[in-house]
Design a protein around this motif. Sequence first.
Motif, PDB file in Angstrom:
ATOM      1  N   GLY A  55       0.812  -1.205   0.000  1.00  0.00           N
ATOM      2  CA  GLY A  55       0.000   0.000   0.000  1.00  0.00           C
ATOM      3  C   GLY A  55       0.848   1.258   0.000  1.00  0.00           C
ATOM      4  O   GLY A  55       1.981   1.260   0.480  1.00  0.00           O
ATOM      5  N   GLN A  64      -3.718   3.913  -5.402  1.00  0.00           N
ATOM      6  CA  GLN A  64      -3.563   2.522  -4.955  1.00  0.00           C
ATOM      7  C   GLN A  64      -3.897   1.557  -6.096  1.00  0.00           C
ATOM      8  O   GLN A  64      -3.189   0.570  -6.318  1.00  0.00           O
ATOM      9  CB  GLN A  64      -4.462   2.234  -3.745  1.00  0.00           C
ATOM     10  CG  GLN A  64      -4.236   3.109  -2.540  1.00  0.00           C
ATOM     11  CD  GLN A  64      -2.997   2.763  -1.726  1.00  0.00           C
ATOM     12  OE1 GLN A  64      -2.173   1.947  -2.117  1.00  0.00           O
ATOM     13  NE2 GLN A  64      -2.849   3.403  -0.582  1.00  0.00           N
ATOM     14  N   TRP A  88     -11.560  -1.944  -5.930  1.00  0.00           N
ATOM     15  CA  TRP A  88     -10.810  -3.124  -5.499  1.00  0.00           C
ATOM     16  C   TRP A  88     -11.490  -4.428  -5.907  1.00  0.00           C
ATOM     17  O   TRP A  88     -10.819  -5.421  -6.134  1.00  0.00           O
ATOM     18  CB  TRP A  88     -10.562  -3.092  -3.994  1.00  0.00           C
ATOM     19  CG  TRP A  88      -9.448  -2.169  -3.655  1.00  0.00           C
ATOM     20  CD1 TRP A  88      -9.521  -0.992  -2.971  1.00  0.00           C
ATOM     21  CD2 TRP A  88      -8.071  -2.338  -3.998  1.00  0.00           C
ATOM     22  NE1 TRP A  88      -8.274  -0.415  -2.879  1.00  0.00           N
ATOM     23  CE2 TRP A  88      -7.366  -1.230  -3.496  1.00  0.00           C
ATOM     24  CE3 TRP A  88      -7.356  -3.314  -4.691  1.00  0.00           C
ATOM     25  CZ2 TRP A  88      -5.993  -1.073  -3.660  1.00  0.00           C
ATOM     26  CZ3 TRP A  88      -5.988  -3.165  -4.857  1.00  0.00           C
ATOM     27  CH2 TRP A  88      -5.317  -2.052  -4.344  1.00  0.00           C
ATOM     28  N   LEU A 118      -3.684   0.343   2.278  1.00  0.00           N
ATOM     29  CA  LEU A 118      -4.552  -0.128   1.192  1.00  0.00           C
ATOM     30  C   LEU A 118      -6.027   0.073   1.547  1.00  0.00           C
ATOM     31  O   LEU A 118      -6.843   0.379   0.687  1.00  0.00           O
ATOM     32  CB  LEU A 118      -4.306  -1.614   0.919  1.00  0.00           C
ATOM     33  CG  LEU A 118      -3.011  -1.996   0.230  1.00  0.00           C
ATOM     34  CD1 LEU A 118      -2.796  -3.502   0.317  1.00  0.00           C
ATOM     35  CD2 LEU A 118      -3.010  -1.533  -1.216  1.00  0.00           C
ATOM     36  N   PHE A 125     -11.532  -1.581   0.321  1.00  0.00           N
ATOM     37  CA  PHE A 125     -10.589  -2.671   0.151  1.00  0.00           C
ATOM     38  C   PHE A 125     -10.951  -3.863   1.030  1.00  0.00           C
ATOM     39  O   PHE A 125     -10.908  -5.006   0.577  1.00  0.00           O
ATOM     40  CB  PHE A 125      -9.142  -2.236   0.437  1.00  0.00           C
ATOM     41  CG  PHE A 125      -8.160  -3.353   0.249  1.00  0.00           C
ATOM     42  CD1 PHE A 125      -7.687  -3.657  -1.008  1.00  0.00           C
ATOM     43  CD2 PHE A 125      -7.731  -4.128   1.313  1.00  0.00           C
ATOM     44  CE1 PHE A 125      -6.807  -4.721  -1.207  1.00  0.00           C
ATOM     45  CE2 PHE A 125      -6.847  -5.185   1.134  1.00  0.00           C
ATOM     46  CZ  PHE A 125      -6.383  -5.475  -0.134  1.00  0.00           C
TER      47      PHE A 125
END
Length: 157
Positions: A55, A64, A88, A118, A125
């Motif tokens: 991250g 990210q 994500w 992250l 996430f």
Amino acid sequence: MDNIVGRKNEKHVLDQILRSAEPEFLAVYGRRRVGKTFLIREFFKKADFYFEIVGLQSGALSAQLKNFEDIFYKQFPRRKDAAPLNNWNEALKLLIAEVDTMSIKGKVVFFFDELPWLAHRKSNFLQALEYFWNSWASKNKNIIVVVCGSAASWMLN
């Protein structure tokens, strides 16, 4: 593994995970600069497949995801024509799709380092990782998911 000095207990636990006939999810946390990342990298480099993302501190979701894309396309260059990722869930589904096309008989390790970075607020996430684990990884006996972070209280929560 010869590069890992000491850490007898940790190496024993990691060895059990590597030899397990079940999917494994491991969370590693502790103070900064004590060798958590080094331990995971060195130990699991003998896996048949290893994917690692670190991250970005204070990184926005877009940064990210771009970091993920850069790492993903470096490992899977033929997939470079895929559309940019929006979240994500898309990123982890792309990873699943690629790994599913491979004929890997041994262990597959996914290492998500600096998890608190992250999984910053509004990144979703953790929801995507939970879905990744529950819908796919936990059904595959050769999968090992490792998450790591230095913010112990955050990791425990």
